[in-house]
Design a protein around this motif. Structure first.
Motif, PDB file in Angstrom:
ATOM      1  N   LEU A 155      28.451 -31.450 -21.389  1.00 54.25           N
ATOM      2  CA  LEU A 155      29.646 -31.596 -22.222  1.00 54.25           C
ATOM      3  C   LEU A 155      29.288 -31.812 -23.790  1.00 54.25           C
ATOM      4  N   PHE A 156      29.595 -30.861 -24.734  1.00 56.28           N
ATOM      5  CA  PHE A 156      29.271 -31.220 -26.120  1.00 56.28           C
ATOM      6  C   PHE A 156      30.841 -31.797 -26.605  1.00 56.28           C
ATOM      7  N   CYS A 157      30.682 -33.008 -27.273  1.00 55.52           N
ATOM      8  CA  CYS A 157      31.968 -33.602 -27.485  1.00 55.52           C
ATOM      9  C   CYS A 157      32.028 -33.907 -29.236  1.00 55.52           C
ATOM     10  N   TRP A 158      33.130 -33.962 -29.958  1.00 52.24           N
ATOM     11  CA  TRP A 158      33.326 -34.067 -31.122  1.00 52.24           C
ATOM     12  C   TRP A 158      34.787 -34.459 -31.443  1.00 52.24           C
ATOM     13  N   ASN A 159      35.080 -34.834 -32.730  1.00 47.27           N
ATOM     14  CA  ASN A 159      36.433 -35.150 -33.137  1.00 47.27           C
ATOM     15  C   ASN A 159      36.983 -34.181 -34.107  1.00 47.27           C
ATOM     16  N   ASP A 160      35.962 -33.599 -34.849  1.00 46.69           N
ATOM     17  CA  ASP A 160      36.235 -32.957 -36.208  1.00 46.69           C
ATOM     18  C   ASP A 160      35.245 -32.322 -36.530  1.00 46.69           C
ATOM     19  N   LEU A 161      35.583 -31.357 -37.394  1.00 46.18           N
ATOM     20  CA  LEU A 161      34.533 -30.345 -38.091  1.00 46.18           C
ATOM     21  C   LEU A 161      34.732 -30.495 -39.641  1.00 46.18           C
ATOM     22  N   PRO A 162      34.241 -31.685 -40.304  1.00 48.62           N
ATOM     23  CA  PRO A 162      34.720 -32.054 -41.383  1.00 48.62           C
ATOM     24  C   PRO A 162      33.805 -31.059 -42.671  1.00 48.62           C
ATOM     25  N   ARG A 163      32.808 -30.411 -42.126  1.00 47.35           N
ATOM     26  CA  ARG A 163      31.879 -29.800 -43.465  1.00 47.35           C
ATOM     27  C   ARG A 163      31.076 -28.739 -42.950  1.00 47.35           C
ATOM     28  N   ASP A 164      30.597 -27.721 -43.540  1.00 48.99           N
ATOM     29  CA  ASP A 164      29.976 -26.488 -43.288  1.00 48.99           C
ATOM     30  C   ASP A 164      28.453 -26.866 -42.796  1.00 48.99           C
ATOM     31  N   ALA A 165      28.098 -26.232 -41.950  1.00 54.72           N
ATOM     32  CA  ALA A 165      26.672 -26.521 -41.013  1.00 54.72           C
ATOM     33  C   ALA A 165      25.637 -26.278 -42.320  1.00 54.72           C
ATOM     34  N   TRP A 166      24.573 -26.733 -42.123  1.00 56.44           N
ATOM     35  CA  TRP A 166      23.456 -26.585 -42.974  1.00 56.44           C
ATOM     36  C   TRP A 166      23.101 -25.136 -43.199  1.00 56.44           C
ATOM     37  N   PHE A 167      23.541 -24.228 -42.087  1.00 54.63           N
ATOM     38  CA  PHE A 167      23.057 -23.070 -42.134  1.00 54.63           C
ATOM     39  C   PHE A 167      24.077 -22.162 -42.525  1.00 54.63           C
ATOM     40  N   GLN A 168      25.138 -22.372 -42.911  1.00 60.03           N
ATOM     41  CA  GLN A 168      26.312 -21.572 -43.120  1.00 60.03           C
ATOM     42  C   GLN A 168      26.175 -20.634 -44.163  1.00 60.03           C
ATOM     43  N   ASP A 169      25.519 -20.940 -45.078  1.00 65.73           N
ATOM     44  CA  ASP A 169      25.359 -19.817 -46.206  1.00 65.73           C
ATOM     45  C   ASP A 169      24.127 -19.173 -46.396  1.00 65.73           C
ATOM     46  N   TRP A 170      23.367 -19.280 -45.282  1.00 69.79           N
ATOM     47  CA  TRP A 170      22.164 -18.605 -45.380  1.00 69.79           C
ATOM     48  C   TRP A 170      22.387 -17.144 -45.374  1.00 69.79           C
ATOM     49  N   PRO A 171      21.369 -16.331 -45.909  1.00 68.65           N
ATOM     50  CA  PRO A 171      21.683 -14.990 -45.770  1.00 68.65           C
ATOM     51  C   PRO A 171      21.321 -14.523 -44.404  1.00 68.65           C
ATOM     52  N   LYS A 172      22.117 -13.450 -43.695  1.00 67.79           N
ATOM     53  CA  LYS A 172      21.630 -12.869 -42.511  1.00 67.79           C
ATOM     54  C   LYS A 172      20.461 -12.296 -42.413  1.00 67.79           C
ATOM     55  N   MET A 173      19.899 -12.446 -41.334  1.00 68.31           N
ATOM     56  CA  MET A 173      18.336 -11.926 -41.203  1.00 68.31           C
ATOM     57  C   MET A 173      18.368 -10.853 -40.183  1.00 68.31           C
TER      58      MET A 173
END
Length: 173
Positions: A155-173
């Protein structure tokens, strides 16, 4: 044990643990909780519990292994060192025991993981070690970590999604 978390997902394909730190390990009854530091882990935009349309970071988070067992662990398994003069050798492998893992002083930066639903095997590759609880000093082995645990469910557990992931704006490969 997963209670208290706003979001609980079993969709391992939409979770990225890469470059995130397991800062604490707790056994509660038959379950194991891997706590992630304030940087949490990343949830891709494909996860049904992520309504943002972006890859997002959770902030503090945890993974719960239901009805878990320790299978094996090692430091520096198959780690080969290459020197500028062309020589090379393997680092000596050291055991990562269940006791070390549950010591309260175990930390690891996750490099990669896999979850075999059918086999129940959670495999983790990481970098870390065993630390003194009252300081920044090492208290045990360190290096590349290979860890295999058994669980009936992951089970993956969390409470919020407050910011972009480090790879969000990486160009598509």
């Amino acid at each position: 044990m997963a209670g208290g978390w706003k979001f609980v997902s079993e969709d391992e394909g939409s979770i990225s643990l890469h470059d995130h730190w397991i800062s604490r390990v707790d056994q509660v009854g038959e379950d194991l909780m891997l706590h992630f530091s304030s940087d949490g882990f990343d949830v891709t935009k494909d996860n049904p519990l992520n309504p943002t349309g972006r890859h997002r970071n959770t902030g503090p988070a945890a993974i719960v292994l239901k009805n878990w067992r320790f299978l094996e662990g090692a430091f520096n398994r198959d780690v080969e060192v290459h020197y500028p003069d062309g020589t090379r050798h393997y680092l000596p492998e050291e055991p990562l025991t269940r006791e070390m893992f549950l010591s309260g002083a175990f930390e690891v930066e996750v490099l990669d993981f896999s979850w075999g639903r059918e086999s129940g095997v959670f495999h983790l590759d990481g970098d870390g070690g065993v630390y003194c609880e009252d300081s920044d000093a090492r208290d045990g082995p360190e290096g590349f970590i290979v860890l295999e645990l058994y669980a009936e469910r992951l089970l993956f557990c969390w409470n919020d999604l407050p910011r972009d992931a480090w790879f969000q704006d990486w160009p598509k490969m």
